[in-house]
Design an enzyme around this catalytic site. Structure first.
Site, PDB file in Angstrom:
ATOM      1  N   LYS A 169      -7.307  -5.415  -0.930  1.00 47.97           N
ATOM      2  CA  LYS A 169      -7.869  -5.544   0.030  1.00 47.97           C
ATOM      3  C   LYS A 169      -9.345  -5.950  -0.334  1.00 47.97           C
ATOM      4  CE  LYS A 169      -9.372  -3.261   4.446  1.00 47.97           C
ATOM      5  NZ  LYS A 169      -8.736  -2.062   5.513  1.00 47.97           N
ATOM      6  N   GLU A 228     -10.236  -2.435  -2.642  1.00 48.81           N
ATOM      7  CA  GLU A 228     -10.670  -2.772  -2.065  1.00 48.81           C
ATOM      8  C   GLU A 228     -12.051  -2.902  -2.522  1.00 48.81           C
ATOM      9  OE1 GLU A 228     -12.594  -2.668   2.672  1.00 48.81           O
ATOM     10  OE2 GLU A 228     -11.383  -0.744   1.639  1.00 48.81           O
TER      11      GLU A 228
END
Length: 299
Positions: free
Chosen positions: A213, A176
């Site tokens: 993500k 992420e």
């Protein structure tokens, strides 16, 4: 679900991933949004007990187990706790929900337009414990504030270094590198990020996959090369501070991306709600996020 069944659900499942991983620094804000003020606890232990009660209420709510939530990201203390007398990861698995664990220890100060992850010397021990509890994968977050090529390259390289460590434990990492939606250079940062991720995917061993993500890109469908990349199991989107309505509107323009929302999922829940009202409110959010994840529209 065994490992292969969880892998199949992450690859092919219709639904989204719930982010229930607010950590120490963000817990007071999360509790305040839930209607629990700081006067309700007198020490950190009581604070974490309250946030665990909130998460337990979410996980045991009938709407959460409706099949539309296919994964959930947990904070370490949530993973270590119990829900309905079961270890939290097992309580999720019993509902057909794949458990993940947040593994980063927070962010360094900004340098070159990015905030790298802090060092995490105890990561191997955490991964061993999580794997033993049946956790499928991990999530690690860094932040990109500016379109600085060197900074973004370092952030992505750090993410993939940790991801390879996670893969070595037989778990699937969610990488992420969040581009701030407040960045004045958001679109340019998205493009540099895409380029750096594609480079780093070449370092992932054959036969292994990671998840990504990412902030919903400023240009719809920019991340399509990642969605179809053979070393990417799934691309999920963070809400990044958008309202649920706006996050869902933007996500629906990005085929192949599913949600992994936190604030946009939980924002209307309150401790004072009756169980029926709580479940109905959570169900409304789940339905809206599910639809944006599986029903796509033209940009």
């Amino acid at each position: 679900m065994n490992q292969s069944e969880m892998m199949a659900k992450m690859r092919d499942g219709n639904g989204f991933i719930a982010a229930l991983d607010q950590s120490g620094g963000s817990t007071p804000k999360a509790l305040a949004g839930y209607g629990v003020e700081e006067s309700a606890w007198s020490n950190e232990e009581e604070m974490f007990d309250l946030i665990h009660q909130m998460r337990s209420r979410i996980i045991t709510s009938p709407s959460f187990g409706s099949g539309k939530v296919i994964g959930a990201i947990l904070f370490e203390r949530t993973m270590d706790g119990e829900v309905d007398g079961k270890p939290t990861p097992q309580a999720l698995i019993d509902q057909g929900i794949v458990p993940f664990i947040k593994i980063d220890k927070g962010l360094e100060e900004e340098a070159d337009g990015v905030q790298l992850m802090k060092d995490n010397p105890s990561l191997d021990a955490l991964l061993t414990k999580a794997k033993g509890l049946g956790v499928f994968g991990t999530k690690e977050r860094s932040v990109i504030n500016l379109a600085n090529e060197g900074g973004i390259a370092r952030a992505v390289a750090q993410q993939f270094e940790v991801a390879r460590q996670v893969l070595g434990h037989g778990m699937v990492p969610i990488i992420e590198p969040e581009v701030s939606i407040k960045s004045p250079e958001r679109d340019a940062a998205d493009r540099i990020l895409l380029r750096e991720i594609l480079k780093q995917l070449d370092t992932i061993p054959e036969g292994q996959q990671v998840m990504l993500k990412l902030t919903i890109p400023a240009e719809a469908n920019l991340f399509e090369p990642l969605v179809r990349h053979p070393k990417v199991l799934r691309v999920v989107a963070l809400s990044g501070g958008f309202s649920r309505e706006e996050a869902c509107r933007q996500l629906a323009k990005n085929p192949g991306m599913i949600a992994s929302f936190s604030r946009a999922l939980l924002s209307d829940l309150r401790a004072q709600q009756s169980d029926e009202e709580f479940d109905r409110t959570l169900g409304t959010a789940i339905d809206e996020i599910y639809e944006a994840s599986v029903e796509k529209v033209g940009a």
